[in-house]
Write a protein that holds these residues in place. Structure first.
Motif, mmCIF file in Angstrom:
data_model
loop_
_atom_site.group_PDB
_atom_site.id
_atom_site.type_symbol
_atom_site.label_atom_id
_atom_site.label_comp_id
_atom_site.label_asym_id
_atom_site.label_seq_id
_atom_site.Cartn_x
_atom_site.Cartn_y
_atom_site.Cartn_z
ATOM 1 N N GLN A 1 44.160 -14.106 22.361
ATOM 2 C CA GLN A 1 45.118 -15.206 22.440
ATOM 3 C C GLN A 1 44.616 -16.434 21.684
ATOM 4 O O GLN A 1 45.403 -17.139 21.032
ATOM 5 C CB GLN A 1 45.396 -15.540 23.901
ATOM 6 C CG GLN A 1 46.145 -14.433 24.635
ATOM 7 C CD GLN A 1 46.225 -14.639 26.131
ATOM 8 O OE1 GLN A 1 45.403 -15.358 26.721
ATOM 9 N NE2 GLN A 1 47.212 -14.022 26.768
ATOM 10 N N GLU B 1 45.081 -15.672 18.045
ATOM 11 C CA GLU B 1 46.492 -15.774 17.688
ATOM 12 C C GLU B 1 46.887 -17.238 17.475
ATOM 13 O O GLU B 1 47.593 -17.573 16.518
ATOM 14 C CB GLU B 1 47.362 -15.141 18.778
ATOM 15 C CG GLU B 1 48.834 -15.101 18.430
ATOM 16 C CD GLU B 1 49.623 -14.298 19.450
ATOM 17 O OE1 GLU B 1 50.562 -13.577 19.044
ATOM 18 O OE2 GLU B 1 49.305 -14.394 20.661
ATOM 19 N N SER C 1 48.093 -18.870 13.863
ATOM 20 C CA SER C 1 49.378 -19.556 13.738
ATOM 21 C C SER C 1 49.207 -20.958 13.181
ATOM 22 O O SER C 1 50.080 -21.450 12.449
ATOM 23 C CB SER C 1 50.067 -19.615 15.107
ATOM 24 O OG SER C 1 50.303 -18.309 15.607
ATOM 25 N N LEU D 1 51.071 -7.082 24.381
ATOM 26 C CA LEU D 1 50.733 -7.680 23.096
ATOM 27 C C LEU D 1 51.585 -7.082 21.986
ATOM 28 O O LEU D 1 52.111 -7.801 21.122
ATOM 29 C CB LEU D 1 49.254 -7.479 22.785
ATOM 30 C CG LEU D 1 48.252 -8.256 23.647
ATOM 31 C CD1 LEU D 1 46.824 -7.957 23.187
ATOM 32 C CD2 LEU D 1 48.530 -9.742 23.583
ATOM 33 N N ARG E 1 55.165 -8.500 22.312
ATOM 34 C CA ARG E 1 55.456 -9.938 22.300
ATOM 35 C C ARG E 1 54.671 -10.737 21.254
ATOM 36 O O ARG E 1 55.052 -11.857 20.937
ATOM 37 C CB ARG E 1 55.171 -10.537 23.678
ATOM 38 C CG ARG E 1 55.983 -9.911 24.796
ATOM 39 C CD ARG E 1 55.563 -10.459 26.141
ATOM 40 N NE ARG E 1 56.283 -9.818 27.240
ATOM 41 C CZ ARG E 1 56.047 -10.053 28.529
ATOM 42 N NH1 ARG E 1 55.108 -10.923 28.872
ATOM 43 N NH2 ARG E 1 56.756 -9.427 29.462
ATOM 44 N N SER E 2 53.597 -10.195 20.737
ATOM 45 C CA SER E 2 52.743 -10.977 19.839
ATOM 46 C C SER E 2 53.364 -11.113 18.453
ATOM 47 O O SER E 2 53.625 -10.113 17.776
ATOM 48 C CB SER E 2 51.355 -10.334 19.724
ATOM 49 O OG SER E 2 50.610 -10.948 18.691
#
Length: 478
Positions: A232, A235, A239, A268, A271-272
């Motif tokens: 997370q 990620e 981003s 993951l 939804r990732s």
């Protein structure tokens, strides 16, 4: 522009002023030899000497050089009336720069220009007060003008404040890389690895460079709640940083997907946004993780190599892998506790537990120092003093749940403090299944001191972690 009053630059009086100070220092260091006394009497006027040097700088008395320090990109100029002899004593660069001129203009970055008065004061007095925001500009000045003692002193200050959690580790890491300070770089890297769970939740995480990320992701000593927390955090970094696809895919492949339970892996993939963009780059790793969770580790290891880093847990703080343990007044009595961990990260081992017993002793004595009451001749030998010992931590399994073939355990003990609800790690000790204790555990700690760096409010804060390690099994041909 700051201008200080001074004597005429280049005045021969500066020579006599310096000679007077040197003479005072020499007389202060002399020892009296009175009436043949075996021990002389020390006369110490060093504080007076420092005061005189400060006055020289403050008032510019008998100065013979002028430094005009201009902040880059501005018209701001600070003027310092100084003495080339004192500057040259500390800095070979100043000695060369001022050998044939009595006035120079120094163009410095704004942050360096703002602390130049502290830098000059150090050259006169050998001391200064550093604030966190001033560490990098002072280190820059010390590096530029080759003042090695100040360079070492500021670097030591930065390392000490890293250990206490006060320093901006990410910014200092990037600075250490830019200056080639390997010791500071390693200190920053170690702090970030041991406290990554705290860093990923702070504003510092957004300042991490791809180079620093490449240094952190392969490490097995990262301290995190679990591998999902690292995914997370990565990620969020991807981003925000928007690196090239090559960097993004390499970073995603550094995640240890077998350490994430299947239910979380499904979420993951569904939804990732990062996996939606780069899913193909890690498809083989996700398949590997699902296979690992579906089969028993013993069966999986017969067909696949589990010696790679993907199957090695990091230092996870989640309850399945360890327990925090706070020992109050650790210099006094032996303490013990027990806890359970999951046998392994595989989904096949989800319901299997291993119980561990832990013993802490503040004054364990090695065999060579244990009390001996008589030697071969019957002469009593002095008993060892309790303060001759050192702390001991023993971790042993209390059940047979961990004796499955192909699994061993690495034990890690984190020593630190809780700040703002997060664990701040100051020291880490690791030892393997073949050993019941960490041989160097708190070897240099003084638990008697209430202000010991190992204690927080006279308590020892530990976090005990058990890391199951799988080994490839070689099939025996029939």
């Amino acid at each position: 522009m700051l201008r200080l009053g001074c004597a005429k630059p280049g005045s021969w009086g500066s020579f006599w002023a310096i000679l007077t100070l040197v003479g005072l220092a020499t007389r202060a260091a002399q020892r009296a030899d009175v009436s043949g006394e075996a021990a002389g009497t020390s006369i110490n006027h060093s504080q007076m000497l420092l005061q005189r040097l400060q006055e020289l700088l403050r008032h510019g008395n008998a100065s013979d050089v002028v430094l005009r320090v201009q902040a880059a990109g501005t018209d701001e100029v600070r003027v310092f009336h100084a003495h080339r002899l004192l500057l040259g004593l500390h800095s070979e660069l100043f000695r060369e720069l001022l050998s044939n001129q009595s006035e120079v203009v120094l163009l410095e970055p704004r942050d360096c220009a703002a602390v130049f008065d502290k830098f000059i004061r150090y050259l006169y007095c050998g001391e200064l007060t550093v604030l966190l925001a001033q560490a990098i500009p002072l280190h820059r000045l010390a590096t530029k003008y080759r003042v090695a003692s100040l360079q070492r002193g500021v670097a030591d200050y930065m390392r000490a404040h890293l250990a206490g959690g006060a320093g901006p580790a990410v910014g200092w890491y990037h600075y250490a890389v830019s200056t080639g300070d390997e010791a500071l770089r390693q200190s920053c890297l170690q702090f970030l690895a041991w406290n990554l769970s705290a860093v990923v939740g702070s504003a510092e995480w957004g300042a991490v460079s791809p180079e620093l990320l490449a240094q952190l992701l392969p490490r097995s000593d990262l301290v995190l709640q679990d591998e999902l927390e690292l995914f997370q955090a990565l990620e969020a970094w991807l981003s925000r940083a928007r690196p090239s696809p090559t960097v993004a895919e390499w970073a995603l492949r550094a995640i240890r997907y077998p350490m994430i339970p299947p239910a979380q892996l499904f979420q993951l993939q569904a939804r990732s946004a990062v996996l939606a963009r780069h899913g193909q780059a890690v498809a083989d790793l996700l398949l590997q993780a699902y296979q690992f969770h579906a089969a028993s580790p013993l069966h999986y290891a017969k067909f696949f190599d589990v010696n790679g880093s993907a199957f090695l847990p990091r230092n996870y703080l989640a309850p399945a892998w360890g327990v925090p343990w706070v020992i109050n007044n650790p210099a006094r009595d032996d303490r013990s506790t027990s806890f359970q961990t999951q046998l392994g990260p595989s989904g096949h081992d989800l319901g299997r537990r291993v119980t561990w017993n832990v013993l802490f002793s503040p004054r364990w004595l090695p065999v060579s120092l244990r009390p001996v009451y008589a030697d071969a001749a019957g002469t009593a030998l002095p008993a060892a003093r309790p303060e001759d010992g050192r702390p001991r931590l023993v971790v042993t399994p209390a059940s047979s749940g961990g004796d499955a073939a192909g699994v061993s355990f690495q034990k890690t003990v984190l020593v630190g403090a809780r700040q703002h609800g997060r664990l701040l790690v100051r020291h880490a000790y690791s030892f393997h299944q073949s050993s019941e204790e960490a041989g160097d555990f708190l070897a240099h700690a003084d638990l008697q001191r209430r202000n010991s760096e190992y204690l927080v409010e006279n308590a020892l804060h530990l976090h005990l972690i058990i890391k199951p390690v799988y080994h490839t099994l070689i099939r025996t041909p029939k």
